[in-house]
Design an enzyme around this catalytic site. Structure first.
Site, PDB file in Angstrom:
ATOM      1  N   HIS A 102      27.066 -35.622   0.056  1.00 50.37           N
ATOM      2  CA  HIS A 102      25.976 -35.153   0.953  1.00 50.37           C
ATOM      3  C   HIS A 102      24.852 -35.857   0.570  1.00 50.37           C
ATOM      4  CE1 HIS A 102      25.319 -31.184   3.316  1.00 50.37           C
ATOM      5  NE2 HIS A 102      24.749 -32.022   3.773  1.00 50.37           N
ATOM      6  N   ASP A 129      27.269 -25.220   4.518  1.00 50.29           N
ATOM      7  CA  ASP A 129      27.460 -25.710   3.196  1.00 50.29           C
ATOM      8  C   ASP A 129      27.841 -24.456   2.291  1.00 50.29           C
ATOM      9  OD1 ASP A 129      27.301 -27.118   0.612  1.00 50.29           O
ATOM     10  OD2 ASP A 129      25.931 -28.386   1.411  1.00 50.29           O
ATOM     11  N   HIS A 131      27.062 -24.540  -0.793  1.00 47.33           N
ATOM     12  CA  HIS A 131      25.906 -24.653  -1.640  1.00 47.33           C
ATOM     13  C   HIS A 131      24.449 -24.988  -1.146  1.00 47.33           C
ATOM     14  CE1 HIS A 131      29.501 -26.390  -3.381  1.00 47.33           C
ATOM     15  NE2 HIS A 131      29.283 -25.753  -4.355  1.00 47.33           N
ATOM     16  N   ASP A 133      22.249 -27.420  -2.203  1.00 46.37           N
ATOM     17  CA  ASP A 133      21.651 -28.570  -2.138  1.00 46.37           C
ATOM     18  C   ASP A 133      20.196 -28.587  -2.060  1.00 46.37           C
ATOM     19  OD1 ASP A 133      24.258 -29.352  -2.133  1.00 46.37           O
ATOM     20  OD2 ASP A 133      23.935 -30.169   0.054  1.00 46.37           O
ATOM     21  N   HIS A 146      23.660 -35.341  -4.926  1.00 46.36           N
ATOM     22  CA  HIS A 146      23.971 -34.714  -3.777  1.00 46.36           C
ATOM     23  C   HIS A 146      23.504 -33.127  -3.678  1.00 46.36           C
ATOM     24  CE1 HIS A 146      28.168 -32.741  -4.954  1.00 46.36           C
ATOM     25  NE2 HIS A 146      27.202 -33.032  -6.009  1.00 46.36           N
ATOM     26  N   ASP A 233      28.802 -29.784   5.560  1.00 44.38           N
ATOM     27  CA  ASP A 233      29.426 -30.049   4.327  1.00 44.38           C
ATOM     28  C   ASP A 233      30.809 -29.452   4.355  1.00 44.38           C
ATOM     29  OD1 ASP A 233      30.511 -30.027   1.759  1.00 44.38           O
ATOM     30  OD2 ASP A 233      28.503 -30.316   0.936  1.00 44.38           O
ATOM     31  N   ASP A 235      33.039 -28.253   2.677  1.00 40.60           N
ATOM     32  CA  ASP A 235      33.221 -27.427   1.743  1.00 40.60           C
ATOM     33  C   ASP A 235      32.462 -26.098   2.148  1.00 40.60           C
ATOM     34  OD1 ASP A 235      30.528 -27.013   0.859  1.00 40.60           O
ATOM     35  OD2 ASP A 235      30.843 -28.047  -0.981  1.00 40.60           O
ATOM     36  N   GLU A 278      31.446 -34.982   2.480  1.00 39.85           N
ATOM     37  CA  GLU A 278      32.373 -34.545   1.531  1.00 39.85           C
ATOM     38  C   GLU A 278      33.800 -34.243   2.050  1.00 39.85           C
ATOM     39  OE1 GLU A 278      30.945 -33.880  -1.666  1.00 39.85           O
ATOM     40  OE2 GLU A 278      28.928 -33.870  -1.521  1.00 39.85           O
TER      41      GLU A 278
HETATM   42 MN   LIG Z   1      26.439 -30.046   0.382  1.00 43.07          MN
END
Ligand SMILES: [Mn+2]
Length: 306
Positions: A102, A129, A131, A133, A146, A233, A235, A278
């Site tokens: 990312h 995402d 996350h 970030d 990232h 992303d 994920d 990712e």
């Molecule tokens: Mn990310």
């Protein structure tokens, strides 16, 4: 509108290796065929941006600090990317950037925000995402860049990142919305609250349902911005469906939910640029995650079932 695909095979913003193979995996999963089948004109940047693998980084360019690993090499690669993205956005075409981890979004966001700002357009960012970030060098538990990219683009962090490309804040955090979030670092969460970003966690999706969540997100951007960048992303998807990712976090969005999200974002008519990041073939199974990435891009660019 033409979709201009840029491959960014960079994996040194992350701990887990292998995201540098993401662009190849997405290409082999049939991205060009998908766009052709939708009647969308596209091309690939050729020759591609030269991103050396970690083993071949130039030590002379490699500023690296414990709280921002591989800083010099990431700035170099993202500087080249930002220039390409900016010129594509200025021409009215659609930059589609394939990561890579990312950290490449540092370049995408700098490029689109420069083009949009000069055209008098406000840039919104949908960050799909698991996350946030949204760490800085002071809050990061790992030093991996990232995990800092959206914060840096919103003006938080070390000057090398916040002042990257142009010495201005790239994105107003009031125009940032997240979906799919389920793993935040404690200080990162505090900084996100201070910045005032909009967040839809997995629990929000459970509470509201995907339909109301996406319609709220569409309304959020419709009220605030002129151009929307979608940074996806992979994920964000539950690892049961998408195993080929950088950091697996259970309890994610289903494949159906993310397809629906992309369709709904396409229908806003606001989306003018995107990243797909990712995808990690080392951890994938028969390229299934890269194939999902292709389907998501198709929906984002207007594909419907019926
Ligand atoms: Mn990310």
């Amino acid at each position: 509108m033409k979709v201009r695909i840029i491959e960014m095979p960079l994996d040194y913003g992350a701990s887990r290796r292998g995201a540098d193979m993401g662009p190849s995996a997405i290409r082999l999963a049939g991205l060009r065929e998908k766009l052709n089948s939708l009647g969308i004109e596209s091309d690939d940047l050729y020759p591609p941006i030269a991103v050396p693998p970690q083993e071949y980084l130039d030590p002379a360019r490699e500023i690296s600090r414990d709280d921002a690993k591989h800083l010099g090499s990431i700035l170099d690669a993202c500087g080249t990317l930002a220039g390409h993205v900016e010129s594509i956005a200025r021409s009215g075409d659609f930059p589609l950037v394939l990561g890579g981890d990312h950290s490449i979004s540092l370049g995408s966001l700098a490029g689109v925000s420069a083009a949009n700002a000069d055209a008098g357009k406000r840039t919104g960012v949908l960050w799909v995402d698991a996350h946030g970030d949204f760490n800085t060098n002071l809050t990061t538990p790992t030093g991996n860049i990232h995990g800092m990219i959206l914060a840096a683009s919103c003006g938080y962090g070390i000057p090398e990142l916040t002042g990257f490309y142009r010495p201005v804040r790239k994105i107003d955090p009031a125009y940032v919305c997240y979906i799919g979030v389920r793993d935040l670092d404690p200080k990162e969460r505090l900084l996100m609250r201070e910045a005032g970003v909009r967040v839809y966690t997995m629990s929000d999706i459970d509470r509201l349902g995907i339909s109301r969540t996406t319609s709220e997100i569409a309304g959020f951007f419709d009220d605030r911005v002129d151009a929307l960048h979608v940074s996806f992303d992979i994920d964000a998807i539950d690892p049961r469906f998408a195993p080929g990712v950088g950091i697996e976090v259970p309890g994610g969005m289903t494949y159906r939910e993310v397809l629906f999200l992309m369709e709904e974002m396409s229908m806003t008519g606001l989306v003018t640029s995107a990243d797909m990041v990712e995808v990690n073939p080392v951890h994938d199974v028969r390229n299934v995650t890269a194939r999902m990435a292709v389907d998501l891009i198709g929906r984002l660019l207007g594909e419907t079932v019926y």
